[in-house]
Structures are given as structure tokens and as C-alpha cells.
Design a protein around this motif. Structure first.
Motif, PDB file in Angstrom:
ATOM      1  N   GLU A 112      35.671  87.681 -29.276  1.00 13.95           N
ATOM      2  CA  GLU A 112      35.190  89.001 -29.697  1.00 13.95           C
ATOM      3  C   GLU A 112      36.357  89.966 -29.883  1.00 13.95           C
ATOM      4  O   GLU A 112      36.207  91.012 -30.511  1.00 13.95           O
ATOM      5  CB  GLU A 112      34.212  89.564 -28.656  1.00 13.95           C
ATOM      6  N   VAL A 113      37.509  89.629 -29.312  1.00  8.13           N
ATOM      7  CA  VAL A 113      38.671  90.534 -29.358  1.00  8.13           C
ATOM      8  C   VAL A 113      39.823  89.914 -30.157  1.00  8.13           C
ATOM      9  O   VAL A 113      40.377  90.531 -31.059  1.00  8.13           O
ATOM     10  CB  VAL A 113      39.136  90.870 -27.936  1.00  8.13           C
ATOM     11  N   TYR A 114      40.189  88.677 -29.824  1.00  8.22           N
ATOM     12  CA  TYR A 114      41.265  87.998 -30.528  1.00  8.22           C
ATOM     13  C   TYR A 114      40.725  87.401 -31.835  1.00  8.22           C
ATOM     14  O   TYR A 114      39.610  86.883 -31.868  1.00  8.22           O
ATOM     15  CB  TYR A 114      41.845  86.877 -29.668  1.00  8.22           C
ATOM     16  N   ASP A 115      41.539  87.447 -32.888  1.00 11.47           N
ATOM     17  CA  ASP A 115      41.075  87.018 -34.205  1.00 11.47           C
ATOM     18  C   ASP A 115      42.227  86.387 -34.990  1.00 11.47           C
ATOM     19  O   ASP A 115      43.285  86.092 -34.425  1.00 11.47           O
ATOM     20  CB  ASP A 115      40.468  88.205 -34.968  1.00 11.47           C
ATOM     21  N   LEU A 116      42.030  86.208 -36.284  1.00 10.59           N
ATOM     22  CA  LEU A 116      43.072  85.602 -37.119  1.00 10.59           C
ATOM     23  C   LEU A 116      44.345  86.431 -37.090  1.00 10.59           C
ATOM     24  O   LEU A 116      45.456  85.885 -37.126  1.00 10.59           O
ATOM     25  CB  LEU A 116      42.559  85.457 -38.563  1.00 10.59           C
ATOM     26  N   ASN A 117      44.210  87.741 -37.004  1.00 12.95           N
ATOM     27  CA  ASN A 117      45.392  88.602 -36.920  1.00 12.95           C
ATOM     28  C   ASN A 117      46.188  88.321 -35.646  1.00 12.95           C
ATOM     29  O   ASN A 117      47.414  88.322 -35.650  1.00 12.95           O
ATOM     30  CB  ASN A 117      44.960  90.073 -36.956  1.00 12.95           C
TER      31      ASN A 117
END
Length: 334
Positions: A112-117
Motif C-alpha cells: 500500500e506504500v511501496y510501489d514501482l517508484n
């Protein structure tokens, strides 16, 4: 970009399961393999730009007895990481928190917080007493001017006037001595910078996200971050090999350029010289025109709401989310 697949990772194989000493098995990111991708950039100042640290003068460094402008990595990485977050927000597949304000709740899944970026640019956040670190998938080098600093930097004189536009302080009945010089990099200055990814961890979808986040122009620097677009970015080329080459260091590049008779104020001549030396050093190379055409197509697909690009981002969001949930132990095993 297909010619670089042998140096890239696989979105469908982001995790590996290993046997543990205290537990039967655990999940972690896929182990690294030999493979390096370097994206070499020319950063051209198209308006005055300021890259400095504590001193009032532009940051510099001596190379072979000559002083060059040095823009440390975060001067470019910070705005491009921010741009990457905005791209994810446009697709509603990430960027849910402000940059450098990452917090993971006790009962919140990491995805929910960490992503592809996070995967491309790195991040770290506290969850209870633990730090969850994610190393950047792409390393930013220093940006170095192609010409010595004395040919790239100028200064202006400023005063911090009062509201009435004068230096007379009505309260103290004195003239203000709040005067200072501002040093800036002059328009037309070319700087070389190398973005590299090693270990075959970066899948093609993440490389596309990096190329979109680099953009073609932007506003950089501290004091000049409010003055509008001041840097034009141009890809010199993309280079791949099993092992990293010292020739891809900007410090080696500016030393090697001394052997060429290129006009280092002309982007086309500088690009041709850099591409010639690097294409000879790497196993696989793509020249600047082909790389820029690919990037331009990506930008066009994004701006025209291409459904296949949106689908690519949504698939990547699921795979990267699974990676983080499995890695940090809040999700199901893959």
C-alpha cells in the motif's frame, strides 16, 4: 530495447524462496546475476541553474588538474523521483504518500506504500521498530560539466531589499548590509551523467518508468527550483554488458573527451564523441537517436492515454506489490 533484455530482470520472477536456519523457508528478491545497463545523459543548462552545497559558489571538483562543475546525484534524482510518483498517481497505481514522508502502519500491507517508484529509486520507512530498506534499482552518478568550471559559471550581485524596494530599514534607521553574490551555471553548459542498473534486477517495465521519469526537460537546483525549466535532458545512448566498464564513469568520460577534437559546447558533437567511446567499450549499444525515439514514443503513449501502457503499469504494480509483501513478510508466499 529488446537487445538489452539479457541484462535486465523479469517482472514475472521478482522473488526467490530460500531455506532458512530458523524457519523452513523465506522469500526475498531474486538473486542478482551478471548484467549492467547504463543510460548516459547530457544535461544542458537552458537557463541559469544553481547546484551548490553549503558554500555560495557552485560545487566543483578537480580532475587532472582542472576544476569542473559537479552536481551531486540528489540534485537530479530528487525531482525525477518526484516525477515518477506523479506518473504512478496518474494511473492510480502508487505515489500514495508525499516524497520523503513514507510511513507504514502496523497493520498496513507494505504494497500500500511501496510501489514501482520505490523499486526504481529506492526508499526506507519505519514499521514499528524496524526499518524496511529498499535499495535504489538505479544508481545516479555525479553530473560533471564537459568544460572547466571557469567557462561555465558566472555570478550576479543581489540585495535583499525591504517591502518598499530600498535598503533603508525604517525600524533601525540604517541601510541594510544584507548583500550577497549568487553564482550560477550559465545557459549552454553541458554536463554528463550516467544512470546505471546492475545485477539484472531491473525489469524492462521499470526501465520504461525510469525513461519516463527522466523526461526531456525540468526544473532543477535549490535556489533555481522556482525559476522554471532550466535543464534539458538528452539521452546520449544506452549501453549493456555483463560487467561494468570504468569508461562509463563521468570522471573517465571527461578525461577521455580531451583526446577528441569535438566542440564541447555543441550537444551533437559531444554526444557523438561520448557514444563512440562507450559503444566501443560495451557489448551492446543503442545510440542517442534511437533511445530518444523510444523515449519520445513512451511520452506520447502516456500523454495520449495509451491503454497498453496503462495495462503495463497495472501489471507492474501487482508484481512489485507482491515482491514487497512477500519480502517483508506481510503477504502470502508467491
Amino acid at each position: 530495447m529488446k537487445c538489452f533484455e539479457q541484462y535486465l530482470g523479469n517482472l514475472d520472477a521478482m522473488t526467490t524462496e530460500s531455506n532458512g536456519e530458523k524457519i523452513k523457508s523465506y522469500i526475498h528478491p531474486t538473486l542478482k546475476n551478471l548484467g549492467v545497463i547504463n543510460v548516459v545523459l547530457l544535461r544542458e543548462a537552458v537557463a541559469p541553474v544553481v547546484f551548490r552545497n553549503a558554500e555560495q559558489e557552485i560545487t566543483d571538483i578537480e580532475v587532472d588538474g582542472e576544476v569542473y562543475v559537479r552536481a551531486v546525484p540528489n540534485k537530479f534524482k530528487y525531482p525525477e523521483k518526484n516525477r515518477g510518483m506523479q506518473i504512478l498517481r496518474a494511473y492510480n497505481v502508487g505515489g500514495r504518500l508525499p516524497q520523503n514522508k513514507t510511513v507504514i502502519g502496523k497493520k498496513q500491507s507494505v504494497s500500500e506504500v511501496y510501489d514501482l517508484n520505490t523499486f526504481v529509486f529506492g526508499d526506507s520507512a519505519m514499521r514499528e521498530k524496524n526499518v524496511l530498506p529498499v535499495k535504489s534499482g538505479v544508481n545516479y552518478s555525479d553530473g560533471l560539466s564537459l568544460l572547466p568550471k571557469h567557462q561555465c559559471v558566472d555570478q550576479t550581485f543581489h540585495n535583499r531589499a525591504f517591502e518598499d524596494g530600498t535598503l533603508f530599514d525604517a525600524e533601525s534607521k540604517k541601510n541594510s548590509d544584507n548583500l550577497f553574490n549568487r553564482h550560477f551555471i550559465t545557459p549552454g553548459t553541458l554536463m554528463v551523467q550516467v544512470l546505471s542498473s546492475q545485477g539484472r534486477l531491473l525489469p524492462p517495465e521499470a526501465l520504461d518508468h525510469l525513461l519516463l521519469s527522466i523526461g526531456v526537460a525540468g526544473t532543477y537546483g535549490g535556489q533555481t527550483s522556482v525559476t522554471g525549466t532550466n535543464i534539458r535532458t538528452s539521452i546520449v545512448g544506452v549501453y549493456g554488458a555483463k560487467f561494468e566498464r570504468p569508461a562509463s564513469s563521468p570522471y573517465e568520460i571527461i578525461k577521455a573527451l580531451a583526446r577528441y577534437e569535438a566542440d564541447l559546447t555543441e550537444p551533437n558533437e559531444a554526444e557523438a564523441a561520448i557514444h563512440q567511446m562507450l559503444s566501443e567499450a560495451y557489448e551492446t549499444a543503442m545510440d542517442g537517436k534511437e533511445a530518444r525515439d523510444y523515449q519520445t514514443e513512451l511520452v506520447s503513449r502516456f500523454e495520449n492515454q495509451d491503454p497498453s501502457l496503462e495495462a503495463q503499469y497495472k501489471k507492474a504494480a501487482l508484481k512489485v506489490g507482491d515482491l514487497f509483501d512477500n519480502w517483508f513478510g506481510t503477504g502470502k508466499k508467491s
